[in-house]
Design a protein around this motif. Structure first.
Motif, short mmCIF file in Angstrom:
data_model
loop_
_atom_site.label_atom_id
_atom_site.label_comp_id
_atom_site.label_asym_id
_atom_site.label_seq_id
_atom_site.Cartn_x
_atom_site.Cartn_y
_atom_site.Cartn_z
N GLU A 61 97.23 -74.05 6.17
CA GLU A 61 97.86 -74.71 7.32
C GLU A 61 98.74 -75.88 6.86
N GLN A 64 101.79 -74.31 5.38
CA GLN A 64 102.61 -73.78 6.46
C GLN A 64 103.48 -74.88 7.07
N GLU A 68 107.54 -75.20 6.87
CA GLU A 68 108.27 -75.34 8.14
C GLU A 68 109.24 -76.52 8.06
N ASP A 164 109.12 -68.07 5.62
CA ASP A 164 108.28 -68.71 6.64
C ASP A 164 106.86 -68.19 6.55
N LEU A 165 105.92 -69.07 6.84
CA LEU A 165 104.50 -68.69 6.89
C LEU A 165 104.07 -68.61 8.34
N SER A 166 103.49 -67.49 8.71
CA SER A 166 103.07 -67.31 10.10
C SER A 166 101.74 -68.00 10.34
N GLY A 167 101.46 -68.19 11.60
CA GLY A 167 100.17 -68.73 12.03
C GLY A 167 99.58 -67.79 13.07
N GLY A 168 98.64 -68.26 13.80
CA GLY A 168 98.08 -67.46 14.89
C GLY A 168 96.84 -66.69 14.49
N THR A 171 96.97 -63.85 11.71
CA THR A 171 97.14 -64.41 10.36
C THR A 171 95.85 -65.05 9.88
#
Length: 197
Positions: A61, A64, A68, A164-168, A171
């Motif tokens: 995180e 990430q 961003e 880009d690194l995804s979240g959610g 992931t």
């Protein structure tokens, strides 16, 4: 953040497994050497496994957010104008500015071609112009490559282009599953790694 995350992933096999789970195994992420500099803490947990899972997600995180900011920037207070927000420098804006500058350079170069300017100034001297024409010496030049403005070559800046690194939920589920697999295979090494932090 990436160095620390890869450090917790223990070795090449762990990094490959983790980043493949996120469909990022063909990017720069798994290639960065894992290391842990001083001044860093990990989240607390009752068990080693819990600490490891929490730590991997915590570092992901943080990474990430850093990626961003690096790619897209974020708004901060203007240092001199109260109440005004400004965007921090970021890779995407830098690329956009470079493209805009190159468009202006192309426009200037095409509307002010050095060869045309030299030919025009030579034509101003009528006597010399007719002498050159009578001996077959034209008014063609080839100074464009030397005298035109050179476009910016963004690639020469050697700026890393991190995806880009995804979240959610999906992931984080993948992160947890990959972390569990790594922990199951490398529990003793992970214990030493975490104890050394």
């Amino acid at each position: 953040n990436l160095n620390r995350l890869n450090y917790l992933l223990v070795d090449d096999a762990g990094r490959e497994l983790f980043w493949r789970a996120l469909d990022l195994d063909e990017t720069v992420y798994p290639t960065i050497k894992g290391q842990w500099q001083k001044n860093g803490t990990l989240p607390n947990a009752f068990t080693l496994k819990g600490k490891y899972l929490k730590s991997v997600r915590f570092l992901y995180e943080n990474l990430q957010k850093s990626v961003e900011d690096y790619l897209h920037g974020h708004y901060v207070e203007h240092p001199e104008v109260k109440g005004k927000k400004v965007m921090t420098p970021n890779l995407n804006n830098l690329k956009k500015w470079a493209d805009e500058i190159n468009e202006l350079i192309e426009e200037v170069n095409s509307s002010n071609n050095p060869d045309d300017v030299l030919a025009f100034t030579r034509r101003m001297d009528v006597d010399q112009c007719s002498k050159r024409e009578s001996v077959g010496s034209g008014l063609e030049y080839n100074y464009k490559d030397e005298l035109c403005f050179k476009p910016l070559e963004f690639s020469t800046l050697d700026l890393a282009d991190y995806p880009d690194l995804s979240g959610g939920k999906e992931t984080y589920s993948r992160i947890k599953n990959a972390s569990l697999l790594i922990f199951g295979e490398k529990k003793e090494i992970i214990k030493k790694v975490i104890n050394n932090i």
